[in-house]
Motif scaffolding. Structure first.
Motif, PDB file in Angstrom:
ATOM      1  N   GLU A  60       3.941 -11.139  -8.453  1.00 42.28           N
ATOM      2  CA  GLU A  60       3.442 -11.648  -7.169  1.00 42.28           C
ATOM      3  C   GLU A  60       4.360 -12.773  -6.702  1.00 42.28           C
ATOM      4  OE1 GLU A  60      -0.614 -13.897  -6.007  1.00 42.28           O
ATOM      5  OE2 GLU A  60      -0.844 -12.000  -7.084  1.00 42.28           O
ATOM      6  N   ASN A  62       5.458 -15.304  -3.213  1.00 43.94           N
ATOM      7  CA  ASN A  62       5.375 -15.741  -1.816  1.00 43.94           C
ATOM      8  C   ASN A  62       6.776 -15.599  -1.232  1.00 43.94           C
ATOM      9  OD1 ASN A  62       2.624 -16.550  -1.683  1.00 43.94           O
ATOM     10  ND2 ASN A  62       3.135 -18.359  -2.885  1.00 43.94           N
ATOM     11  N   VAL A  63       6.875 -14.940  -0.083  1.00 45.62           N
ATOM     12  CA  VAL A  63       8.179 -14.632   0.488  1.00 45.62           C
ATOM     13  C   VAL A  63       8.282 -15.104   1.928  1.00 45.62           C
ATOM     14  CG1 VAL A  63       8.577 -12.628  -1.001  1.00 45.62           C
ATOM     15  CG2 VAL A  63       7.410 -12.324   1.180  1.00 45.62           C
ATOM     16  N   ILE A  65      10.248 -13.620   5.251  1.00 45.69           N
ATOM     17  CA  ILE A  65      10.912 -12.406   5.701  1.00 45.69           C
ATOM     18  C   ILE A  65      11.628 -12.701   7.017  1.00 45.69           C
ATOM     19  CG2 ILE A  65      10.556  -9.986   6.317  1.00 45.69           C
ATOM     20  CD1 ILE A  65       7.639 -10.665   4.956  1.00 45.69           C
ATOM     21  N   GLY A  74       4.699 -14.405   3.790  1.00 45.17           N
ATOM     22  CA  GLY A  74       3.859 -13.329   3.300  1.00 45.17           C
ATOM     23  C   GLY A  74       3.764 -13.341   1.801  1.00 45.17           C
ATOM     24  N   PHE A  76       4.188 -10.810  -1.515  1.00 41.73           N
ATOM     25  CA  PHE A  76       4.734  -9.542  -1.995  1.00 41.73           C
ATOM     26  C   PHE A  76       4.221  -9.325  -3.409  1.00 41.73           C
ATOM     27  CE2 PHE A  76       8.549  -7.177  -3.782  1.00 41.73           C
ATOM     28  CZ  PHE A  76       8.147  -5.954  -3.258  1.00 41.73           C
ATOM     29  N   HIS A  78       3.814  -6.327  -6.510  1.00 36.45           N
ATOM     30  CA  HIS A  78       4.278  -5.005  -6.946  1.00 36.45           C
ATOM     31  C   HIS A  78       4.174  -4.909  -8.456  1.00 36.45           C
ATOM     32  CE1 HIS A  78       8.149  -6.693  -8.356  1.00 36.45           C
ATOM     33  NE2 HIS A  78       7.964  -7.531  -7.347  1.00 36.45           N
ATOM     34  N   ILE A  88       2.887  -1.938   3.946  1.00 36.47           N
ATOM     35  CA  ILE A  88       2.936  -3.176   4.728  1.00 36.47           C
ATOM     36  C   ILE A  88       1.541  -3.420   5.279  1.00 36.47           C
ATOM     37  CG2 ILE A  88       3.917  -4.363   6.717  1.00 36.47           C
ATOM     38  CD1 ILE A  88       6.366  -2.526   6.423  1.00 36.47           C
ATOM     39  N   ALA A 104      -4.072  -6.484  -1.382  1.00 33.95           N
ATOM     40  CA  ALA A 104      -2.678  -6.239  -1.778  1.00 33.95           C
ATOM     41  C   ALA A 104      -2.580  -6.097  -3.290  1.00 33.95           C
ATOM     42  CB  ALA A 104      -1.785  -7.369  -1.282  1.00 33.95           C
ATOM     43  N   SER A 113       4.038  -1.033  -4.001  1.00 35.24           N
ATOM     44  CA  SER A 113       4.653  -2.313  -3.673  1.00 35.24           C
ATOM     45  C   SER A 113       4.069  -2.726  -2.326  1.00 35.24           C
ATOM     46  CB  SER A 113       6.173  -2.183  -3.560  1.00 35.24           C
ATOM     47  OG  SER A 113       6.721  -1.854  -4.811  1.00 35.24           O
ATOM     48  N   ILE A 115       3.268  -5.705   0.725  1.00 35.35           N
ATOM     49  CA  ILE A 115       3.561  -6.994   1.339  1.00 35.35           C
ATOM     50  C   ILE A 115       2.513  -7.252   2.421  1.00 35.35           C
ATOM     51  CG2 ILE A 115       5.219  -6.088   3.025  1.00 35.35           C
ATOM     52  CD1 ILE A 115       6.779  -8.778   2.370  1.00 35.35           C
ATOM     53  N   VAL A 117       1.806  -9.604   5.460  1.00 33.73           N
ATOM     54  CA  VAL A 117       2.626 -10.429   6.341  1.00 33.73           C
ATOM     55  C   VAL A 117       1.751 -11.257   7.273  1.00 33.73           C
ATOM     56  CG1 VAL A 117       4.448 -10.359   8.094  1.00 33.73           C
ATOM     57  CG2 VAL A 117       4.387  -8.640   6.304  1.00 33.73           C
TER      58      VAL A 117
END
Length: 160
Positions: A60, A62-63, A65, A74, A76, A78, A88, A104, A113, A115, A117
């Motif tokens: 897990e 935090n991203v 983008i 967002g 992410f 996976h 998404i 998620a 996978s 994400i 957002v």
């Protein structure tokens, strides 16, 4: 305009379309049989029913983008190993919140996978509502309005 002729025609039509007990029983039986087949038609097994997926370790992150209007924040999630189909998640008017992160995680636990957002990244980062808050609370709509107002058909299409 409705008159006695229209009423008579309607009564005749409805009398012909009446559902008999035999037709009802047949339809109900077919519906029950079809719903019994639904679990067998699932595309992927549920994590609880498949021991391999139940213990699937997740990563897990935090991203941020890169998007046309700035960097969207967002989450992410996976499976830790392997390649997996992507999902998404675009939250509803409440924006990102723990419920979407939980969804998620569940999807990722099933082998995707995912994400989630922040759709309001142009006007704010993070969550719009804290735990237990919603748009129904006093001032909730006013809190959402400037962020929703920043979204147009063009911005949503370019983001997606």
């Amino acid at each position: 305009m409705c008159d006695e002729t229209t009423e008579r025609e309607l009564d005749t039509y409805l009398a012909r379309r009446a559902l008999s007990r035999r037709a009802f029983t047949t339809g109900a039986s077919i519906s029950l049989a079809a719903t019994a087949l639904l679990p067998a038609a699932c595309a992927t097994p549920e994590p609880a029913s498949d021991p391999a997926l139940a213990t699937l370790p997740l990563t897990e992150t935090n991203v941020l983008i890169p998007m046309p209007g700035g960097d969207a924040d967002g989450l992410f999630v996976h499976p830790a190993e392997g390649a997996h189909a992507a999902v998404i998640m675009w939250p509803d008017i409440h924006g990102v919140r723990p419920t979407f992160f939980d969804m998620a995680r569940r999807l990722a636990g099933s082998g995707y996978s995912v994400i989630a957002v922040n759709p309001y990244y142009r006007t704010m980062q993070g969550r719009l509502f804290q735990d237990g808050e919603s748009i129904r609370d006093p001032g909730g709509r006013e809190r959402v309005s400037p962020h929703v107002g920043a979204l147009t058909n063009d911005t949503v299409i370019s983001d997606s």
